[in-house]
Write a protein that holds these residues in place. Structure first.
Motif, short mmCIF file in Angstrom:
data_model
loop_
_atom_site.label_atom_id
_atom_site.label_comp_id
_atom_site.label_asym_id
_atom_site.label_seq_id
_atom_site.Cartn_x
_atom_site.Cartn_y
_atom_site.Cartn_z
N ASN A 44 8.70 4.77 -2.08
CA ASN A 44 8.33 5.43 -0.83
C ASN A 44 8.07 4.38 0.24
N THR A 45 8.59 4.65 1.42
CA THR A 45 8.51 3.67 2.51
C THR A 45 7.96 4.31 3.77
N PHE A 129 2.72 5.15 -0.18
CA PHE A 129 3.79 4.27 0.28
C PHE A 129 3.65 2.86 -0.29
N LYS A 132 5.88 -0.84 3.54
CA LYS A 132 5.66 -0.53 4.95
C LYS A 132 6.52 -1.45 5.81
#
Length: 266
Positions: A44-45, A129, A132
């Motif tokens: 997840n970004t 996340f 990032k």
């Protein structure tokens, strides 16, 4: 086991125009390598930065087949999370119930690429996340701005005609709102550079149509002609004396007109 948090801060990154990544600067080229790496990872970004920096297009590059849902559409977003394997959530910091969104993501174990405008995000984001990306404004990526200008000019040529004139020597890019202000400025600038006399008169006609109807309309609207004429004259001749001579006006008359229209920057 949750992946260790990776914070990728990019000094300058990918400028985006429609469907293209701009890699005019060395930093952008390095950033593009990072983006391509993310395409191969199921993590997840979170992509954050000002609007117009290319967050959504960058997200779509990473997961091109994912649905794109704005976080403000709360019910639609929850439905999409339940029915998808991967999703792009734009403006995630604007969600009316971010805790419930995050819980739905955890329950479904869906891959998420999200965007937000604020860098001041809470610790709860760290649980969701693993990566990032910080997209700096275009003001810090001027090499990419030059490339964007060329792309937007090509768009204009496709819409209008191939021989559109654009004087770059007098052009100062407006990146106050990143690609949004830049594109708007280039389209406006190109229109003004290539406008015909008939088009100019038609534009003024449309402007005046709803503004006339009194006995003083002629005098009240003379500034629309006088202000640009005096501005152009002062720019060209650099002197009120010379301009008065060229316009066939008494110098005091010119000074009076400049004074009367001082609110327009004369």
């Amino acid at each position: 086991m949750q992946l260790m948090m990776i914070v990728v801060v990019l000094a300058a990154t990918v400028a985006v125009a429609v469907t293209k990544f701009i890699t005019a600067s060395n930093a952008s080229k390095e950033a593009f390598k990072t983006v391509n790496l993310l395409k191969t990872l199921t993590v997840n970004t979170l992509i954050y930065g000002e609007r117009g920096t290319g967050k959504k297009t960058l997200a779509k590059y990473i997961v091109p087949n994912a649905s794109v849902i704005d976080a403000s559409s709360f019910e639609e977003l929850l439905t999409a999370i339940e029915s998808s394997n991967e999703i792009i959530i734009t403006n995630i910091d604007s969600s009316p119930n971010i805790q419930r969104v995050f819980q739905a993501i955890k329950n479904k174990k869906i891959r998420v690429i999200a965007t937000c405008a604020s860098t001041n995000i809470g610790e709860m984001y760290d649980d969701i996340f693993s990566v990032k990306l910080d997209l700096p404004p275009l003001s810090k990526r001027m090499e990419d701005v030059e490339a964007l200008i060329d792309i937007y000019l090509e768009e204009i040529k496709e819409i209008v005609r191939d021989d559109v004139k654009f004087n770059k020597s007098n052009f100062i890019p407006d990146v106050s709102d990143n690609s949004i202000s830049l594109k708007k400025q280039i389209f406006s600038y190109s229109f003004l550079e290539n406008i015909t006399v008939n088009e100019l008169m038609h534009l003024i006609e449309n402007y005046l149509e709803d503004k006339i109807g009194t006995n003083n309309d002629y005098r009240n609207n003379l500034y629309l002609y006088e202000v640009p004429l005096i501005r152009a004259g002062l720019k060209k001749f650099k002197s009120q004396l010379q301009l008065a001579d060229k316009l066939g006006l008494n110098r005091n008359t010119l000074r009076k007109k400049i004074s009367e229209n001082s609110e327009y920057g004369l």
